[in-house]
Design a protein around this motif. Structure first.
Motif, PDB file in Angstrom:
ATOM      1  N   HIS A   1       0.827  -1.212   0.000  1.00  0.00           N
ATOM      2  CA  HIS A   1       0.000   0.000   0.000  1.00  0.00           C
ATOM      3  C   HIS A   1       0.859   1.259   0.000  1.00  0.00           C
ATOM      4  N   VAL A   2       1.942   1.219   0.744  1.00  0.00           N
ATOM      5  CA  VAL A   2       2.841   2.365   0.789  1.00  0.00           C
ATOM      6  C   VAL A   2       3.495   2.570  -0.582  1.00  0.00           C
ATOM      7  N   GLY A   3       3.903   1.490  -1.211  1.00  0.00           N
ATOM      8  CA  GLY A   3       4.503   1.572  -2.541  1.00  0.00           C
ATOM      9  C   GLY A   3       3.523   2.098  -3.567  1.00  0.00           C
ATOM     10  N   ARG A   4       2.268   1.685  -3.465  1.00  0.00           N
ATOM     11  CA  ARG A   4       1.253   2.189  -4.400  1.00  0.00           C
ATOM     12  C   ARG A   4       0.967   3.670  -4.172  1.00  0.00           C
ATOM     13  N   ALA A   5       0.914   4.065  -2.916  1.00  0.00           N
ATOM     14  CA  ALA A   5       0.712   5.490  -2.613  1.00  0.00           C
ATOM     15  C   ALA A   5       1.899   6.310  -3.132  1.00  0.00           C
ATOM     16  N   PHE A   6       3.102   5.760  -2.957  1.00  0.00           N
ATOM     17  CA  PHE A   6       4.305   6.430  -3.464  1.00  0.00           C
ATOM     18  C   PHE A   6       4.255   6.528  -4.986  1.00  0.00           C
ATOM     19  N   SER A   7       3.740   5.490  -5.644  1.00  0.00           N
ATOM     20  CA  SER A   7       3.664   5.516  -7.104  1.00  0.00           C
ATOM     21  C   SER A   7       2.700   6.596  -7.583  1.00  0.00           C
TER      22      SER A   7
END
Length: 142
Positions: free
Chosen positions: A68-74
């Motif tokens: 989820h953090v990686g998707r938000a960062f993306s």
């Protein structure tokens, strides 16, 4: 080339350099962020690749954010990437348009100079005709 035009071209080129530098910075930061946040990204190069494909909105799918953090960062990388890549594209377009305008202005200046020379020749020709027409009259006067 006028001083004003040189200043404009300099600003456009400077804007392009700054846009490219900002683009590079976003890609580097994005690569580091993905490398740090995503457990499936095992190298900085993979992080850079994911940052590039995300920022450019290409999304090949070979590497994808899974957390989820990686998707938000993306999402952040996509928004920043779109903005900065748009700036790069706009700077390049402005540079090409400025060069095109400069060429058109040079052509207009050449055309105007040709017209000016033609008008000067016509005026000289009219002066000669007037001088010839006035010459016999001057001889007739006592």
């Amino acid at each position: 080339m006028s001083r004003n035009r040189r200043a404009r071209i300099h600003l456009i080129r400077q804007g392009l350099v700054y846009s490219l530098a900002l683009c590079l910075l976003i890609l580097l930061m994005g690569g580091l962020g993905f490398w740090w946040l995503e457990p499936g990204i095992h190298s900085f190069q993979d992080g850079l690749w994911l940052a590039f494909t995300t920022a450019a909105t290409v999304g090949y799918g070979d590497l994808v954010p899974r957390t989820h953090v990686g998707r938000a960062f993306s999402v952040l990388v996509v928004l920043l990437g779109l903005a900065v890549l748009s700036l790069v594209t706009a700077s390049l377009a402005a540079l090409f348009v400025e060069q095109e305008v400069e060429q058109e202005e040079r052509q207009i200046e050449r055309d105007l100079m040709r017209e000016l020379h033609a008008l000067r020749r016509q005026v000289e020709h009219l002066h000669e005709r007037l001088d010839r027409a006035m010459a016999p009259r001057e001889q007739d006067t006592p």
